[in-house]
Write a protein that holds these residues in place. Sequence first.
Motif, PDB file in Angstrom:
ATOM      1  N   GLY A 160       0.803  -1.206   0.000  1.00 46.97           N
ATOM      2  CA  GLY A 160       0.000   0.000   0.000  1.00 46.97           C
ATOM      3  C   GLY A 160       0.838   1.258   0.000  1.00 46.97           C
ATOM      4  O   GLY A 160       1.930   1.305  -0.600  1.00 46.97           O
ATOM      5  N   PRO A 161       0.376   2.310   0.702  1.00 46.59           N
ATOM      6  CA  PRO A 161       1.096   3.585   0.696  1.00 46.59           C
ATOM      7  C   PRO A 161       2.486   3.530   1.323  1.00 46.59           C
ATOM      8  O   PRO A 161       3.278   4.447   1.141  1.00 46.59           O
ATOM      9  N   ASP A 162       2.800   2.462   2.064  1.00 47.76           N
ATOM     10  CA  ASP A 162       4.125   2.368   2.677  1.00 47.76           C
ATOM     11  C   ASP A 162       5.194   1.959   1.676  1.00 47.76           C
ATOM     12  O   ASP A 162       6.372   2.204   1.891  1.00 47.76           O
ATOM     13  N   GLY A 163       4.788   1.302   0.607  1.00 49.82           N
ATOM     14  CA  GLY A 163       5.733   0.910  -0.420  1.00 49.82           C
ATOM     15  C   GLY A 163       6.557  -0.302  -0.033  1.00 49.82           C
ATOM     16  O   GLY A 163       6.702  -0.634   1.150  1.00 49.82           O
ATOM     17  N   ALA A 167      14.419  -2.068  -3.832  1.00 47.52           N
ATOM     18  CA  ALA A 167      14.604  -1.204  -4.992  1.00 47.52           C
ATOM     19  C   ALA A 167      13.918  -1.833  -6.201  1.00 47.52           C
ATOM     20  O   ALA A 167      13.494  -2.988  -6.170  1.00 47.52           O
ATOM     21  N   ALA A 168      13.838  -1.065  -7.280  1.00 50.47           N
ATOM     22  CA  ALA A 168      13.010  -1.450  -8.427  1.00 50.47           C
ATOM     23  C   ALA A 168      13.403  -2.794  -9.029  1.00 50.47           C
ATOM     24  O   ALA A 168      12.528  -3.607  -9.358  1.00 50.47           O
ATOM     25  N   GLY A 272       3.038   4.173  -8.715  1.00 46.56           N
ATOM     26  CA  GLY A 272       1.638   3.996  -8.354  1.00 46.56           C
ATOM     27  C   GLY A 272       1.193   4.729  -7.113  1.00 46.56           C
ATOM     28  O   GLY A 272      -0.005   4.914  -6.895  1.00 46.56           O
ATOM     29  N   GLY A 273       2.137   5.099  -6.257  1.00 43.11           N
ATOM     30  CA  GLY A 273       1.751   5.864  -5.080  1.00 43.11           C
ATOM     31  C   GLY A 273       2.130   5.254  -3.757  1.00 43.11           C
ATOM     32  O   GLY A 273       1.738   5.761  -2.706  1.00 43.11           O
ATOM     33  N   GLY A 274       2.885   4.181  -3.765  1.00 39.07           N
ATOM     34  CA  GLY A 274       3.323   3.606  -2.505  1.00 39.07           C
ATOM     35  C   GLY A 274       4.846   3.541  -2.440  1.00 39.07           C
ATOM     36  O   GLY A 274       5.430   2.621  -3.011  1.00 39.07           O
ATOM     37  N   PRO A 275       5.539   4.523  -1.810  1.00 35.57           N
ATOM     38  CA  PRO A 275       4.990   5.643  -1.053  1.00 35.57           C
ATOM     39  C   PRO A 275       4.515   6.822  -1.891  1.00 35.57           C
ATOM     40  O   PRO A 275       3.758   7.645  -1.422  1.00 35.57           O
ATOM     41  N   GLY A 276       4.952   6.946  -3.117  1.00 34.18           N
ATOM     42  CA  GLY A 276       4.407   7.978  -3.984  1.00 34.18           C
ATOM     43  C   GLY A 276       4.974   9.359  -3.754  1.00 34.18           C
ATOM     44  O   GLY A 276       5.873   9.589  -2.948  1.00 34.18           O
ATOM     45  N   LEU A 277       4.406  10.315  -4.496  1.00 31.49           N
ATOM     46  CA  LEU A 277       4.891  11.688  -4.503  1.00 31.49           C
ATOM     47  C   LEU A 277       4.320  12.512  -3.361  1.00 31.49           C
ATOM     48  O   LEU A 277       3.292  12.174  -2.777  1.00 31.49           O
ATOM     49  N   ILE A 278       5.005  13.609  -3.070  1.00 30.13           N
ATOM     50  CA  ILE A 278       4.512  14.632  -2.154  1.00 30.13           C
ATOM     51  C   ILE A 278       4.491  15.949  -2.924  1.00 30.13           C
ATOM     52  O   ILE A 278       5.337  16.193  -3.793  1.00 30.13           O
ATOM     53  N   THR A 279       3.486  16.792  -2.619  1.00 31.31           N
ATOM     54  CA  THR A 279       3.319  18.005  -3.409  1.00 31.31           C
ATOM     55  C   THR A 279       2.432  18.994  -2.678  1.00 31.31           C
ATOM     56  O   THR A 279       1.905  18.697  -1.601  1.00 31.31           O
TER      57      THR A 279
END
Length: 403
Positions: A160-163, A167-168, A272-279
């Motif tokens: 989820g959002p924790d990612g 690494a990739a 996808g958003g886990g952890p994703g961007l901040i803005t």
Amino acid sequence: MIELTGGGLSPKGLDRMRAVMAGAVERGEVPGLVALVYRRGETHAVATGTTAVDGDVPVGRDTIFRIASLTKPITATAAMILVEECRLRLDDPVDDLLPELADRRVLRSIDGPLDDTVPAERPVTVRDLLTFRLGLGAIFAPPGTYPIQRALAETGIDRGPDGPPYAADEWIERLGALPLVHQPGAAWMYHTSADVLGVLIARAAGRPLDAFLRERIFEPLGMTDTGFHLAADKLDRMAVSYQTDLETGAIVRRDDPRDGAWDRPPVFLSGGGGPGLITTADDYLSFCRMLLNRGRYDGGRILSRPAVELMTTDHLTPAQKAGNEIFLGSGGWGFGLAVDSRRDDLATRPGRFGWTGGLGTSAYTDPAEGLVGVLLTQRAMSSPRPPRVFQDFWTTVYAAIDD
């Protein structure tokens, strides 16, 4: 704080929107929020509440939020940049750049053992990733219901959002060891395709995902507060993230910028958003205005008009959408974002496109009205259905239209 300056929106209607948003904070539904409405060159802003439940720092337009799945449309835009440059092609297999996903196996049944599979009927394509038809993704059933669900959890592929803690390259290798749930292209499944797309973009571009996004999207659009991490001198502008305790209903702290997780890049740069961007709300508005203007911004173009039109068209058949109505609601799916297909209440409109983030954010663009709305909060969603504040925001925005 509210600014009322026209744009075909009535002052009375905008004042109602401000009151409704303030009411959500006063009732404790969210600790704070920033809402921006853009129409015809005018931006109207509401910022209310505090950055932390137990704090006294007011939310402002420059407050930085975790946007989770609002990362997905940005990732899709990056992929379309590479498609326009012919470094990716929509219907090409991804095998050359992602050999970990070659020669896929597919479960005979979602509840079957992981070795009860058949060969994939065709390779996974770039289009499959953009439309979330990879064949693997979030499975919305009680934890541990299916063997594939347990395998996804045990390998840490989707947290989820924790990612993930990898690494990739390791992440995609672990993903490639698992079978698909559906044949490539057969069904929409949430989230995982966007993370795979992020890995694909980095390999196609020959540079890390964050560097490509910064060079090709953030810097041109002036999104100076957007990224996967923050400079140390910006951490005090970041809102604390909260979630709902499902037993008590109380708002509890999820993570805090003071914990030290946001002053360095995450292990996994998630498309996808886990952890994703901040803005910030204004940064994300800049991105949405570019899509509203069909790829154009003040300094040139991010994408061509045809590319944006393709991105914001529903690409799913009824069969591919089946079982996902709670997510897709009154519409379908384009490339990395939802597309409304009908008006079934005052908060939606045919042709509107955008998405929501599971940590409490939402942004949609309505080309027919020349309208963009961005709503950032710091309370995570507790179900797939968007919280009332999201619906109330759009209901009051549309009710404010005065032409």
